[in-house]
Scaffold this motif. Structure first.
Motif, PDB file in Angstrom:
ATOM      1  N   THR A  44       0.852  -1.189   0.000  1.00  0.00           N
ATOM      2  CA  THR A  44       0.000   0.000   0.000  1.00  0.00           C
ATOM      3  C   THR A  44       0.885   1.236   0.000  1.00  0.00           C
ATOM      4  N   GLU A  45       0.805   1.994  -1.046  1.00  0.00           N
ATOM      5  CA  GLU A  45       1.632   3.193  -1.198  1.00  0.00           C
ATOM      6  C   GLU A  45       0.794   4.457  -1.311  1.00  0.00           C
ATOM      7  N   PHE A  46      -0.527   4.310  -1.301  1.00  0.00           N
ATOM      8  CA  PHE A  46      -1.415   5.450  -1.488  1.00  0.00           C
ATOM      9  C   PHE A  46      -2.516   5.441  -0.437  1.00  0.00           C
ATOM     10  N   VAL A  47      -3.064   6.615  -0.202  1.00  0.00           N
ATOM     11  CA  VAL A  47      -4.169   6.761   0.740  1.00  0.00           C
ATOM     12  C   VAL A  47      -5.317   7.471   0.032  1.00  0.00           C
ATOM     13  N   SER A  48      -6.527   6.965   0.236  1.00  0.00           N
ATOM     14  CA  SER A  48      -7.719   7.685  -0.198  1.00  0.00           C
ATOM     15  C   SER A  48      -8.173   8.461   1.027  1.00  0.00           C
ATOM     16  N   LYS A  49      -7.906   9.754   1.012  1.00  0.00           N
ATOM     17  CA  LYS A  49      -8.101  10.582   2.202  1.00  0.00           C
ATOM     18  C   LYS A  49      -9.557  10.650   2.638  1.00  0.00           C
ATOM     19  N   ASN A  50     -10.461  10.823   1.700  1.00  0.00           N
ATOM     20  CA  ASN A  50     -11.866  10.958   2.098  1.00  0.00           C
ATOM     21  C   ASN A  50     -12.527   9.619   2.421  1.00  0.00           C
ATOM     22  N   LEU A  51     -11.990   8.511   1.899  1.00  0.00           N
ATOM     23  CA  LEU A  51     -12.531   7.194   2.254  1.00  0.00           C
ATOM     24  C   LEU A  51     -11.838   6.623   3.489  1.00  0.00           C
ATOM     25  N   GLY A  52     -10.644   7.115   3.795  1.00  0.00           N
ATOM     26  CA  GLY A  52      -9.924   6.666   4.983  1.00  0.00           C
ATOM     27  C   GLY A  52      -9.250   5.321   4.830  1.00  0.00           C
ATOM     28  N   ILE A  53      -8.751   5.023   3.614  1.00  0.00           N
ATOM     29  CA  ILE A  53      -8.157   3.720   3.342  1.00  0.00           C
ATOM     30  C   ILE A  53      -6.778   3.853   2.690  1.00  0.00           C
ATOM     31  N   PHE A  54      -5.991   2.778   2.797  1.00  0.00           N
ATOM     32  CA  PHE A  54      -4.699   2.669   2.139  1.00  0.00           C
ATOM     33  C   PHE A  54      -4.847   1.668   1.006  1.00  0.00           C
ATOM     34  N   ILE A  55      -4.319   2.028  -0.173  1.00  0.00           N
ATOM     35  CA  ILE A  55      -4.496   1.201  -1.366  1.00  0.00           C
ATOM     36  C   ILE A  55      -3.183   1.011  -2.113  1.00  0.00           C
ATOM     37  N   CYS A  56      -3.163  -0.001  -2.976  1.00  0.00           N
ATOM     38  CA  CYS A  56      -1.977  -0.308  -3.780  1.00  0.00           C
ATOM     39  C   CYS A  56      -1.956   0.563  -5.039  1.00  0.00           C
ATOM     40  N   SER A  57      -0.870   0.452  -5.788  1.00  0.00           N
ATOM     41  CA  SER A  57      -0.720   1.269  -6.990  1.00  0.00           C
ATOM     42  C   SER A  57      -1.736   0.895  -8.074  1.00  0.00           C
ATOM     43  N   LYS A  58      -2.105  -0.369  -8.158  1.00  0.00           N
ATOM     44  CA  LYS A  58      -3.091  -0.782  -9.167  1.00  0.00           C
ATOM     45  C   LYS A  58      -4.470  -0.195  -8.850  1.00  0.00           C
ATOM     46  N   CYS A  59      -4.855  -0.257  -7.598  1.00  0.00           N
ATOM     47  CA  CYS A  59      -6.158   0.289  -7.207  1.00  0.00           C
ATOM     48  C   CYS A  59      -6.147   1.820  -7.208  1.00  0.00           C
ATOM     49  N   TYR A  60      -4.981   2.388  -6.962  1.00  0.00           N
ATOM     50  CA  TYR A  60      -4.826   3.838  -7.014  1.00  0.00           C
ATOM     51  C   TYR A  60      -5.289   4.378  -8.362  1.00  0.00           C
ATOM     52  N   GLU A  61      -4.861   3.725  -9.432  1.00  0.00           N
ATOM     53  CA  GLU A  61      -5.239   4.176 -10.773  1.00  0.00           C
ATOM     54  C   GLU A  61      -6.752   4.185 -10.950  1.00  0.00           C
ATOM     55  N   MET A  62      -7.416   3.163 -10.437  1.00  0.00           N
ATOM     56  CA  MET A  62      -8.877   3.103 -10.526  1.00  0.00           C
ATOM     57  C   MET A  62      -9.532   4.198  -9.683  1.00  0.00           C
ATOM     58  N   HIS A  63      -9.027   4.382  -8.473  1.00  0.00           N
ATOM     59  CA  HIS A  63      -9.577   5.416  -7.601  1.00  0.00           C
ATOM     60  C   HIS A  63      -9.389   6.803  -8.219  1.00  0.00           C
ATOM     61  N   GLU A  64      -8.236   7.038  -8.805  1.00  0.00           N
ATOM     62  CA  GLU A  64      -7.980   8.329  -9.417  1.00  0.00           C
ATOM     63  C   GLU A  64      -8.949   8.592 -10.571  1.00  0.00           C
ATOM     64  N   ASN A  65      -9.293   7.545 -11.309  1.00  0.00           N
ATOM     65  CA  ASN A  65     -10.241   7.692 -12.413  1.00  0.00           C
ATOM     66  C   ASN A  65     -11.658   7.991 -11.932  1.00  0.00           C
ATOM     67  N   LEU A  66     -11.958   7.668 -10.676  1.00  0.00           N
ATOM     68  CA  LEU A  66     -13.284   7.969 -10.130  1.00  0.00           C
ATOM     69  C   LEU A  66     -13.478   9.467  -9.916  1.00  0.00           C
ATOM     70  N   GLY A  67     -12.386  10.185  -9.716  1.00  0.00           N
ATOM     71  CA  GLY A  67     -12.443  11.619  -9.468  1.00  0.00           C
ATOM     72  C   GLY A  67     -12.252  11.919  -7.988  1.00  0.00           C
ATOM     73  N   ARG A  68     -11.684  13.088  -7.698  1.00  0.00           N
ATOM     74  CA  ARG A  68     -11.372  13.483  -6.319  1.00  0.00           C
ATOM     75  C   ARG A  68     -12.618  13.667  -5.466  1.00  0.00           C
ATOM     76  N   ASN A  69     -13.760  13.927  -6.081  1.00  0.00           N
ATOM     77  CA  ASN A  69     -14.989  14.064  -5.304  1.00  0.00           C
ATOM     78  C   ASN A  69     -15.463  12.731  -4.741  1.00  0.00           C
ATOM     79  N   ILE A  70     -15.008  11.625  -5.324  1.00  0.00           N
ATOM     80  CA  ILE A  70     -15.366  10.297  -4.836  1.00  0.00           C
ATOM     81  C   ILE A  70     -14.227   9.694  -4.025  1.00  0.00           C
ATOM     82  N   SER A  71     -13.005   9.780  -4.534  1.00  0.00           N
ATOM     83  CA  SER A  71     -11.841   9.234  -3.839  1.00  0.00           C
ATOM     84  C   SER A  71     -10.648  10.167  -4.051  1.00  0.00           C
TER      85      SER A  71
END
Length: 128
Positions: A44-71
């Motif tokens: 886990t190298e990334f954090v989704s600040k508004n969801l309160g979770i730590f995620i890997c680089s593969k999931c980071y890319e998906m979260h980033e595509n959701l938009g900052r208003n979601i993750s």
């Protein structure tokens, strides 16, 4: 950058964690946050600040595509204890958030398996 982070593993995480804000490091190194919140990946190298979770680089890319208003995702190296979301992340964590999001998951729903290279499975899981 994200592909370079995948190979770090536990040894790389120990070295890289030296650059992390000490309070963030305490959260990041909790056993529950060592595994990605969305998949079995153990880096886990990334954090989704508004969801309160730590995620890997593969999931980071998906979260980033959701938009900052979601993750709102950020590298753990850039996340600081004076960030407005720090207390939120501190009060959550991967185990607690996973319990909330997965409590009503149908048994038939496909979850990402370790080293899943099928982006659609990972994307569907994160969007669900």
């Amino acid at each position: 950058l994200s592909s370079a982070l995948v190979w770090l593993g536990d040894i790389g995480k120990e070295m890289a964690s030296e650059e992390v804000d000490p309070e963030v490091k305490k959260l990041w190194l909790r056993p529950e946050n060592q595994r990605c919140a969305d998949c079995p990946e153990k880096s886990t190298e990334f954090v989704s600040k508004n969801l309160g979770i730590f995620i890997c680089s593969k999931c980071y890319e998906m979260h980033e595509n959701l938009g900052r208003n979601i993750s709102a995702v950020e590298s753990v190296h850039k996340f600081k204890s004076n960030d407005p979301f720090f207390e939120h992340v501190k009060s959550r964590g991967n185990a607690r958030v996973r319990d909330v999001y997965e409590c009503n998951r149908p048994a038939w729903y496909i979850t990402p398996a370790e080293n899943t290279h099928i982006p659609a499975i990972r994307e569907n899981w994160i969007k669900a």
